[in-house]
Write a protein that holds these residues in place. Sequence first.
Motif, PDB file in Angstrom:
ATOM      1  N   ALA A   1       8.321   2.238   3.900  1.00 28.62           N
ATOM      2  CA  ALA A   1       9.518   0.809   4.112  1.00 28.62           C
ATOM      3  C   ALA A   1      10.564   1.452   2.648  1.00 28.62           C
ATOM      4  O   ALA A   1      11.660   0.751   3.117  1.00 28.62           O
ATOM      5  CB  ALA A   1       8.432  -0.043   3.177  1.00 28.62           C
ATOM      6  N   GLU A   2      10.339   2.177   2.222  1.00 26.62           N
ATOM      7  CA  GLU A   2      11.002   3.224   0.722  1.00 26.62           C
ATOM      8  C   GLU A   2      11.839   4.297   1.363  1.00 26.62           C
ATOM      9  O   GLU A   2      13.012   5.057   0.559  1.00 26.62           O
ATOM     10  CB  GLU A   2      11.017   3.459  -0.369  1.00 26.62           C
ATOM     11  CG  GLU A   2      10.450   1.488  -1.351  1.00 26.62           C
ATOM     12  CD  GLU A   2      10.024   1.795  -2.350  1.00 26.62           C
ATOM     13  OE1 GLU A   2      10.970   1.117  -2.924  1.00 26.62           O
ATOM     14  OE2 GLU A   2       9.652   3.033  -2.723  1.00 26.62           O
TER      15      GLU A   2
ATOM     16  N   THR B   1       5.127   0.754  10.131  1.00 27.29           N
ATOM     17  CA  THR B   1       5.521  -0.001   9.647  1.00 27.29           C
ATOM     18  C   THR B   1       4.929  -1.504   9.776  1.00 27.29           C
ATOM     19  O   THR B   1       4.327  -2.526   9.117  1.00 27.29           O
ATOM     20  CB  THR B   1       6.539  -0.597   8.491  1.00 27.29           C
ATOM     21  OG1 THR B   1       6.635   1.028   7.877  1.00 27.29           O
ATOM     22  CG2 THR B   1       6.045  -1.131   7.550  1.00 27.29           C
ATOM     23  N   PHE B   2       5.642  -1.535  10.959  1.00 26.64           N
ATOM     24  CA  PHE B   2       6.020  -3.458  12.183  1.00 26.64           C
ATOM     25  C   PHE B   2       5.001  -3.144  12.921  1.00 26.64           C
ATOM     26  O   PHE B   2       4.847  -4.549  13.910  1.00 26.64           O
ATOM     27  CB  PHE B   2       7.640  -3.061  11.940  1.00 26.64           C
ATOM     28  CG  PHE B   2       7.900  -3.471  10.910  1.00 26.64           C
ATOM     29  CD1 PHE B   2       8.628  -5.068  10.855  1.00 26.64           C
ATOM     30  CD2 PHE B   2       9.707  -2.644  10.113  1.00 26.64           C
ATOM     31  CE1 PHE B   2       9.261  -5.198   9.819  1.00 26.64           C
ATOM     32  CE2 PHE B   2       9.709  -3.120   9.308  1.00 26.64           C
ATOM     33  CZ  PHE B   2      10.371  -4.185   8.695  1.00 26.64           C
ATOM     34  N   PHE B   3       4.316  -2.138  13.663  1.00 30.55           N
ATOM     35  CA  PHE B   3       3.450  -2.549  14.698  1.00 30.55           C
ATOM     36  C   PHE B   3       1.911  -1.483  14.721  1.00 30.55           C
ATOM     37  O   PHE B   3       2.304  -0.606  13.846  1.00 30.55           O
ATOM     38  CB  PHE B   3       4.384  -1.874  15.972  1.00 30.55           C
ATOM     39  CG  PHE B   3       5.828  -2.300  16.528  1.00 30.55           C
ATOM     40  CD1 PHE B   3       5.988  -3.755  16.910  1.00 30.55           C
ATOM     41  CD2 PHE B   3       6.880  -1.456  15.783  1.00 30.55           C
ATOM     42  CE1 PHE B   3       7.402  -4.336  17.008  1.00 30.55           C
ATOM     43  CE2 PHE B   3       8.191  -2.588  15.586  1.00 30.55           C
ATOM     44  CZ  PHE B   3       8.403  -3.967  16.925  1.00 30.55           C
TER      45      PHE B   3
ATOM     46  N   ASP C   1      -2.116  -6.126  10.414  1.00 27.78           N
ATOM     47  CA  ASP C   1      -0.788  -6.179   9.273  1.00 27.78           C
ATOM     48  C   ASP C   1      -1.358  -5.262   7.936  1.00 27.78           C
ATOM     49  O   ASP C   1      -1.954  -5.215   8.001  1.00 27.78           O
ATOM     50  CB  ASP C   1      -0.188  -7.417   9.079  1.00 27.78           C
ATOM     51  CG  ASP C   1       1.400  -8.090   8.155  1.00 27.78           C
ATOM     52  OD1 ASP C   1       1.593  -6.449   7.496  1.00 27.78           O
ATOM     53  OD2 ASP C   1       2.221  -8.914   8.567  1.00 27.78           O
ATOM     54  N   LEU C   2      -0.544  -3.961   8.030  1.00 29.83           N
ATOM     55  CA  LEU C   2      -0.578  -3.227   7.494  1.00 29.83           C
ATOM     56  C   LEU C   2       0.308  -3.149   5.906  1.00 29.83           C
ATOM     57  O   LEU C   2      -0.675  -3.271   4.832  1.00 29.83           O
ATOM     58  CB  LEU C   2      -0.117  -1.762   7.562  1.00 29.83           C
ATOM     59  CG  LEU C   2      -0.831  -1.050   8.714  1.00 29.83           C
ATOM     60  CD1 LEU C   2      -0.714  -0.068   9.316  1.00 29.83           C
ATOM     61  CD2 LEU C   2      -2.251  -0.613   8.761  1.00 29.83           C
ATOM     62  N   VAL C   3       1.036  -4.584   6.184  1.00 27.83           N
ATOM     63  CA  VAL C   3       1.859  -5.130   4.727  1.00 27.83           C
ATOM     64  C   VAL C   3       1.149  -6.386   4.313  1.00 27.83           C
ATOM     65  O   VAL C   3       0.438  -6.141   2.928  1.00 27.83           O
ATOM     66  CB  VAL C   3       3.434  -5.269   5.099  1.00 27.83           C
ATOM     67  CG1 VAL C   3       4.353  -5.484   3.883  1.00 27.83           C
ATOM     68  CG2 VAL C   3       3.868  -4.081   5.813  1.00 27.83           C
ATOM     69  N   VAL C   4       1.182  -7.259   4.532  1.00 27.27           N
ATOM     70  CA  VAL C   4       0.101  -8.043   4.439  1.00 27.27           C
ATOM     71  C   VAL C   4      -1.225  -8.216   4.961  1.00 27.27           C
ATOM     72  O   VAL C   4      -0.974  -8.651   6.067  1.00 27.27           O
ATOM     73  CB  VAL C   4       1.462  -9.683   4.685  1.00 27.27           C
ATOM     74  CG1 VAL C   4       0.082 -10.779   3.789  1.00 27.27           C
ATOM     75  CG2 VAL C   4       2.657  -9.116   4.386  1.00 27.27           C
ATOM     76  N   PRO C   5      -1.990  -8.319   4.853  1.00 27.37           N
ATOM     77  CA  PRO C   5      -3.601  -8.827   5.108  1.00 27.37           C
ATOM     78  C   PRO C   5      -3.746  -9.681   5.439  1.00 27.37           C
ATOM     79  O   PRO C   5      -3.394 -11.218   4.571  1.00 27.37           O
ATOM     80  CB  PRO C   5      -4.389  -8.211   3.654  1.00 27.37           C
ATOM     81  CG  PRO C   5      -3.700  -8.116   2.387  1.00 27.37           C
ATOM     82  CD  PRO C   5      -2.192  -8.323   2.665  1.00 27.37           C
TER      83      PRO C   5
ATOM     84  N   PRO D   1       1.151  -1.454  -0.169  1.00 28.00           N
ATOM     85  CA  PRO D   1      -0.237  -0.223  -0.147  1.00 28.00           C
ATOM     86  C   PRO D   1       1.137   1.082  -0.463  1.00 28.00           C
ATOM     87  O   PRO D   1       2.290   1.057   0.720  1.00 28.00           O
ATOM     88  CB  PRO D   1      -0.792  -0.165   1.349  1.00 28.00           C
ATOM     89  CG  PRO D   1      -0.486  -1.307   1.606  1.00 28.00           C
ATOM     90  CD  PRO D   1       0.676  -2.370   1.597  1.00 28.00           C
ATOM     91  N   ASP D   2       0.022   2.808  -0.795  1.00 31.28           N
ATOM     92  CA  ASP D   2       1.587   3.512  -0.426  1.00 31.28           C
ATOM     93  C   ASP D   2       1.589   3.583   0.364  1.00 31.28           C
ATOM     94  O   ASP D   2       3.751   4.286   0.795  1.00 31.28           O
ATOM     95  CB  ASP D   2       0.103   4.590  -1.649  1.00 31.28           C
ATOM     96  CG  ASP D   2      -0.239   3.959  -2.716  1.00 31.28           C
ATOM     97  OD1 ASP D   2       0.625   3.560  -3.979  1.00 31.28           O
ATOM     98  OD2 ASP D   2      -1.356   5.136  -3.448  1.00 31.28           O
ATOM     99  N   ASP D   3       0.792   4.014   1.796  1.00 29.11           N
ATOM    100  CA  ASP D   3       1.415   4.610   2.892  1.00 29.11           C
ATOM    101  C   ASP D   3       2.343   3.694   3.316  1.00 29.11           C
ATOM    102  O   ASP D   3       2.932   4.391   3.864  1.00 29.11           O
ATOM    103  CB  ASP D   3       0.317   4.393   3.964  1.00 29.11           C
ATOM    104  CG  ASP D   3      -0.316   3.380   3.894  1.00 29.11           C
ATOM    105  OD1 ASP D   3      -0.275   2.502   3.458  1.00 29.11           O
ATOM    106  OD2 ASP D   3      -0.799   3.269   5.346  1.00 29.11           O
TER     107      ASP D   3
END
Length: 277
Positions: free
Chosen positions: A146-147, A159-161, A230-234, A139-141
């Motif tokens: 992450a980048e 990102t992680f929490f 998790d915001l990275v992987v649903p 996702p964009d956010d």
Amino acid sequence: MYVDQPNQAIEAANGVRYAYRRCGLPGTPPLVLLSHFRGTLDSWDPALVDALAVERDVIAFDNAGVGLSTGRVCRTARDLAADTSVFLEALDVRHSDVLGYSMGGFVAQELALSRPHSVRRLVLAATAPRGAPGVHGYPDDVLAHAEADNLGIQDYLYTFFNHTETSQRSGLEFVGRYIERERDRDTPIPAAALAAQYEAVVEWGIPDHGALERLAAIDHPVFVAGGGNDLVVPPRTFHLLGGALPNAKVKVYPDSGHGFLFQHYQQFTEDVLAFLR
């Protein structure tokens, strides 16, 4: 302790000099750690590795072109799996358990499919099956954090929490452990390597329902784990992954995000070691 382990290196048959750290009980079955997007040797939570190393010979390494390893960065999960195999062959590790985290989980699945006899049991943490819906890129956010050129505390926390007081506090505790190693730290991933890794992430997530059918060929025991927020992987993807594997169990950890294994490292370690036994 993981923070005190020296950076080691070994040259493989492909000419790449792989950087790695190894700790734990010599003579026990190896447990190989496969890292997340832009992860290096320093990205693993020392508390998690130390807890796993109580019972196992734990190996973490940098894939080709990442961190302290030489060579060219892999651009697909399939190439990352082949690269991992070359490294393990150089170490004379022919049969191991594998813990694949996030992008490392993509690699672990490919490893089990392409070289099934090299894998005993799989732990798939915060990861998704190839071609699953909703995983075609981040996702964009999330991508904005992450980048980031220089990852800061807020990037990790976002990102992680999970965005709750308890999870964010756990995130700050993780950051404290993350920076505990002061000497001989790994090299951050440069922009070109970051772009190559993201190609692998995007390629893996191209929607393809037929790709899910490949998982039926993985008959190894598998422990699928993830954070409930998790915001990275649903999180729904963890159940999709577990359901597509013939011999899997799934556990979702509460009030946690993509870094659930750092937030809940004590419970996660207990679960992983019990599963590996």
